[in-house]
Design a protein around this motif. Structure first.
Motif, mmCIF file in Angstrom:
data_model
loop_
_atom_site.group_PDB
_atom_site.id
_atom_site.type_symbol
_atom_site.label_atom_id
_atom_site.label_comp_id
_atom_site.label_asym_id
_atom_site.label_seq_id
_atom_site.Cartn_x
_atom_site.Cartn_y
_atom_site.Cartn_z
ATOM 1 N N GLN A 93 2.828 39.862 -17.362
ATOM 2 C CA GLN A 93 2.662 38.492 -17.825
ATOM 3 C C GLN A 93 1.817 38.393 -19.093
ATOM 4 O O GLN A 93 1.603 37.297 -19.606
ATOM 5 C CB GLN A 93 2.020 37.645 -16.714
ATOM 6 C CG GLN A 93 2.937 37.416 -15.521
ATOM 7 C CD GLN A 93 4.267 36.803 -15.925
ATOM 8 O OE1 GLN A 93 4.310 35.825 -16.664
ATOM 9 N NE2 GLN A 93 5.358 37.383 -15.460
ATOM 10 N N HIS A 149 -0.856 31.312 -24.642
ATOM 11 C CA HIS A 149 -1.400 30.800 -23.381
ATOM 12 C C HIS A 149 -0.671 29.536 -22.939
ATOM 13 O O HIS A 149 -0.424 29.344 -21.743
ATOM 14 C CB HIS A 149 -2.900 30.527 -23.529
ATOM 15 C CG HIS A 149 -3.751 31.725 -23.235
ATOM 16 N ND1 HIS A 149 -4.059 32.129 -21.961
ATOM 17 C CD2 HIS A 149 -4.336 32.619 -24.063
ATOM 18 C CE1 HIS A 149 -4.812 33.214 -22.008
ATOM 19 N NE2 HIS A 149 -4.996 33.536 -23.274
ATOM 20 N N PHE A 195 2.351 28.848 -23.305
ATOM 21 C CA PHE A 195 3.635 29.254 -22.735
ATOM 22 C C PHE A 195 3.475 30.125 -21.487
ATOM 23 O O PHE A 195 4.472 30.546 -20.901
ATOM 24 C CB PHE A 195 4.464 30.003 -23.776
ATOM 25 C CG PHE A 195 5.252 29.109 -24.698
ATOM 26 C CD1 PHE A 195 6.528 28.689 -24.369
ATOM 27 C CD2 PHE A 195 4.705 28.675 -25.893
ATOM 28 C CE1 PHE A 195 7.254 27.873 -25.221
ATOM 29 C CE2 PHE A 195 5.418 27.852 -26.752
ATOM 30 C CZ PHE A 195 6.696 27.446 -26.408
ATOM 31 N N GLY A 196 2.230 30.429 -21.119
ATOM 32 C CA GLY A 196 2.002 31.189 -19.895
ATOM 33 C C GLY A 196 1.771 32.669 -20.083
ATOM 34 O O GLY A 196 1.789 33.422 -19.099
ATOM 35 N N TYR A 197 1.552 33.102 -21.323
ATOM 36 C CA TYR A 197 1.302 34.516 -21.597
ATOM 37 C C TYR A 197 -0.188 34.734 -21.868
ATOM 38 O O TYR A 197 -0.753 34.136 -22.782
ATOM 39 C CB TYR A 197 2.088 34.987 -22.823
ATOM 40 C CG TYR A 197 3.581 34.927 -22.662
ATOM 41 C CD1 TYR A 197 4.266 35.915 -21.961
ATOM 42 C CD2 TYR A 197 4.310 33.883 -23.219
ATOM 43 C CE1 TYR A 197 5.646 35.866 -21.826
ATOM 44 C CE2 TYR A 197 5.690 33.825 -23.080
ATOM 45 C CZ TYR A 197 6.351 34.821 -22.383
ATOM 46 O OH TYR A 197 7.715 34.767 -22.251
ATOM 47 N N ALA A 230 7.311 24.635 -19.646
ATOM 48 C CA ALA A 230 5.908 25.051 -19.647
ATOM 49 C C ALA A 230 4.957 23.902 -19.944
ATOM 50 O O ALA A 230 3.729 24.082 -19.860
ATOM 51 C CB ALA A 230 5.700 26.173 -20.670
ATOM 52 N N SER A 289 2.014 22.339 -17.266
ATOM 53 C CA SER A 289 0.815 23.118 -16.959
ATOM 54 C C SER A 289 0.159 23.712 -18.195
ATOM 55 O O SER A 289 -0.805 24.465 -18.073
ATOM 56 C CB SER A 289 1.157 24.240 -15.973
ATOM 57 O OG SER A 289 2.215 25.040 -16.463
ATOM 58 N N ALA A 290 0.646 23.372 -19.396
ATOM 59 C CA ALA A 290 0.097 23.977 -20.621
ATOM 60 C C ALA A 290 -1.374 23.625 -20.809
ATOM 61 O O ALA A 290 -2.200 24.487 -21.147
ATOM 62 C CB ALA A 290 0.914 23.531 -21.838
ATOM 63 N N ARG A 324 -3.582 25.600 -18.380
ATOM 64 C CA ARG A 324 -3.726 27.008 -18.752
ATOM 65 C C ARG A 324 -4.706 27.179 -19.900
ATOM 66 O O ARG A 324 -5.533 28.102 -19.900
ATOM 67 C CB ARG A 324 -2.365 27.591 -19.113
ATOM 68 C CG ARG A 324 -1.468 27.874 -17.919
ATOM 69 C CD ARG A 324 -0.277 28.718 -18.327
ATOM 70 N NE ARG A 324 0.619 27.981 -19.207
ATOM 71 C CZ ARG A 324 1.669 27.288 -18.781
ATOM 72 N NH1 ARG A 324 1.929 27.228 -17.479
ATOM 73 N NH2 ARG A 324 2.453 26.664 -19.635
#
Length: 331
Positions: free
Chosen positions: A113, A200, A202-204, A307, A310-311, A314
């Protein structure tokens, strides 16, 4: 006849790098992990630094530009030509240890991830001290890269930076294909911070490869603390703050951000650079149309990727609270 796709693409931007570029390329050629290509974009150098024999070997290419388009635009050009599953960004004033790439890949492969991998970057002139270990991002919009921290006593084992410093970093190509690489409007500085925030959102995340060591001369092109560097930093921080602080975060932390930037104005007074900082802020204001459109584009891309909901969460989880900048001075 097409050549096999390399596992890693090294991207290097050069502008009048002199002997530094040769030493950097020699350190890449000495890597123990061999499945890579090297792409150098030269930004109109006039010192002959791009005329090196390295580019005569397979998998090494040189792209010449007539003018200095800046770090961001040149890296984007190199990325467009890259074929690797992983993208390694290395400054022309960096020297990699022979196992740097192998260690970075080991850490990145163990964290599916993660969109980026940061390394242990040491000062070239004093390798007992850190140049950076990735960076933290304070919610008032400034960073700390642990420059000058004693390397021997730093807590490498539990270290978890928000992002990787692009002087020597590894990025997952699939992540960059969703976020893009750098905004050319940045020219130089804070482009890696902007990218880390987008990753971040985008979840990375980012992971730290403590055993991957490199040495960095630092600000060899722009000059540490120079008027050019100060101008780029004070302008670009407005770009990343108003574009990347999504979902109302820009308004939530506006007062801390304004207070910190006021401190930057006051700090410029004794050095006679107040006008330089004000010009940087004026340039950011003039580009507010780009800021609005890029912020809207980022939101649309996050919504399309699912995404967006929750952006903000995060990013808030990844950022360091703004008031800690008082306890831990920013870079």
């Amino acid at each position: 006849m097409s050549t096999p796709q390399p596992h890693v693409s090294f991207l290097i931007v050069n502008w009048n790098g002199g002997p530094m570029l040769r030493a950097c390329l020699d350190s890449i050629a000495a890597q123990t992990f061999r499945d890579y290509e090297v792409i150098v974009v030269d930004n109109g150098s006039t010192d002959g630094s791009a005329d090196l024999p390295h580019f005569g070997q397979p998998g090494w290419s040189l792209h010449r530009r007539a003018e200095n388009a800046g770090f961001s635009a040149a890296n984007n050009q190199a990325f467009a030509a890259a074929r690797g599953e992983w993208i390694a960004l290395v400054n022309n004033d960096v020297l990699l240890e022979a196992d740097w790439l192998a260690r970075m890949l080991e850490r990145g492969d163990a964290a599916p991830q993660a969109g980026s991998v940061a390394c242990r970057l040491l000062q070239l002139d004093d390798p007992t001290r850190l140049d950076s270990a990735g960076f933290a991002f304070f919610s008032c919009a400034t960073v700390r890269a642990w420059y000058g921290a004693p390397e021997a006593t730093f807590d490498h084992l539990h270290h978890a930076p928000l992002g990787a410093v692009a002087a020597a970093a590894l990025y997952r190509r699939s992540a960059l294909e969703r976020t893009g690489l750098f905004h050319p409007e940045y020219f130089a500085y804070y482009e890696d911070t902007d990218l880390a925030l987008r990753l971040h959102a985008f979840g990375y995340g980012c992971v730290y490869a403590a055993e991957a060591r490199a040495r960095h001369r630092g600000s060899a092109t722009g000059g540490r603390g120079s008027a050019f560097t100060q101008y780029q930093l004070r302008r670009n921080v407005e770009y990343l703050y108003w574009v990347d602080m999504v979902g109302g975060l820009a308004w939530r932390y506006l007062i801390p951000h304004l207070l910190y930037e006021l401190c930057s104005l006051l700090a410029a007074l004794p050095r006679g650079r107040l006008g330089n900082v004000l010009r940087a802020k004026r340039e950011a204001w003039r580009n507010r149309g780009w800021i609005r459109s890029e912020r809207a584009r980022l939101r649309a891309n996050l919504q399309a990727a699912g995404a967006w909901p929750s952006a903000q969460r995060r990013l808030r989880a990844a950022m360091t609270p703004w008031w800690q900048v008082i306890l831990r001075p920013a870079r």
